[in-house]
Design an enzyme around this catalytic site. Sequence first.
Site, mmCIF file in Angstrom:
data_model
loop_
_atom_site.group_PDB
_atom_site.id
_atom_site.type_symbol
_atom_site.label_atom_id
_atom_site.label_comp_id
_atom_site.label_asym_id
_atom_site.label_seq_id
_atom_site.Cartn_x
_atom_site.Cartn_y
_atom_site.Cartn_z
ATOM 1 N N GLU A 249 -12.077 18.801 -0.375
ATOM 2 C CA GLU A 249 -11.045 17.596 -0.124
ATOM 3 C C GLU A 249 -12.262 16.375 -0.813
ATOM 4 O OE1 GLU A 249 -9.254 16.152 4.491
ATOM 5 O OE2 GLU A 249 -10.172 18.268 3.839
ATOM 6 N N LYS A 292 -8.036 19.544 -2.036
ATOM 7 C CA LYS A 292 -7.085 18.585 -0.862
ATOM 8 C C LYS A 292 -7.566 16.866 -0.833
ATOM 9 C CE LYS A 292 -6.442 18.642 4.070
ATOM 10 N NZ LYS A 292 -6.743 19.694 5.033
#
Length: 428
Positions: A249, A292
């Site tokens: 992420e 992500k």
Amino acid sequence: MASALWCTCGIAGAQSGSRKGQPLASPLSSLERRISGPAPQLQQKVEACTKRYRVSGRQILRVQAGSVPAPTSYLSELQETAAYISKRGRGILASDESNATTGKRLAGIGAENTETNRRDWRELLYTAPGLGQYISGAIMFEETLYQSCADGTPFVDVLRKQGIVPGIKVDTGLSVLPGTDGETATQGLDNLGARCAEYYKQGARFAKWRAVLKIGEGCPSSMAILENAHGLARYAQISQENGLVPIVEPEVTLGPGDYGIEETAYWSERVYSHVFRLLNEYDIALDGILLKPNMCLPGLDAPNASPKEVARWTVQTMQRTVPAAVPGIHFLSGGMSEEEATLNLQALQEECPNSPWSLTFSYGRALQSATLKTWGGKAENKDAAQDILVKLAKANSEAQQGKFQGPHPAPGGERILQALRFGGAGKS
């Protein structure tokens, strides 16, 4: 192990704009290519490499002996898990808020921040009837991974019964990078291997590590980009070695300022390119990870962008930086409202209908905010709250398939500035 060579081609010579005796400004001027195979075939492969990259001018070839690193013993499982979570029409429920953050959310509905209330809230989410039709994975906080429902059924078993893969947040928060304008690095590498092994035993099959980079005067700096890319790569390596699919992420976070969507796209592309460079350096199996990222949005003080514009810049950024081997790109909702997150997700499918990845979601606030307000901490509101949660999950499932037609279960809403969590041992 198979024998291997590192083959580095340095190219220099006469070309328009080059200086005598200096390397050319060319992508081939610093090219490293790993080749491997049985020893008798190595010279042949070196010659093939030399021929392939021969261009006008002088060529230097450096060969080093080495070996191909053995893949993790969990490779097949990692690939299967990543592919399952990334199935079309499914997404991830991000319910990994720390105890402190969860306490702030509970305070908003007049509930105390107690373990029982935190458990009741997560139980409401995980036991929502039919949630598994639209959600394939749930990210949990460490406390939650080990909790059970009021009747004693472990949350891990509740999720599995719904066809939802349990996941775990493994970073322990942010710390300020010295010498920067409040930029951050993510903590949690200490003892991460041992923690991941325990999480796997408890039933987790994927992990999440959040790196945050901000846009502003002089930001993100090269120091922040490189530090966070390294942290994500090292975390991904440790996770895969212990059987957990790493959610990578790198969030170019939505923040204050009047910067345009083009600037967000520029910095996102720069950040992601560094992240994947480091993932490759650390021999990460890209078909055993999930990405992500943020969608490309203008600053909070700039006019909002249309879903079509968000999709155009976001897809361009993904196409320029994310290898096709990655099975799923699970966008975070960031500071978007519930409806904005759904409409932008749908626009991504329209912009890139033949995407090599599943362009899907890993939403927290966009799935939980209306659910929490409906619940209000009262047992008699549980069914209504679960109903709105499933409707929100269904809306985003339809959007992921390009089929959402409305109306939205939680219309309206505004973008917000999200608070960052600093420090901590991951327990609070």
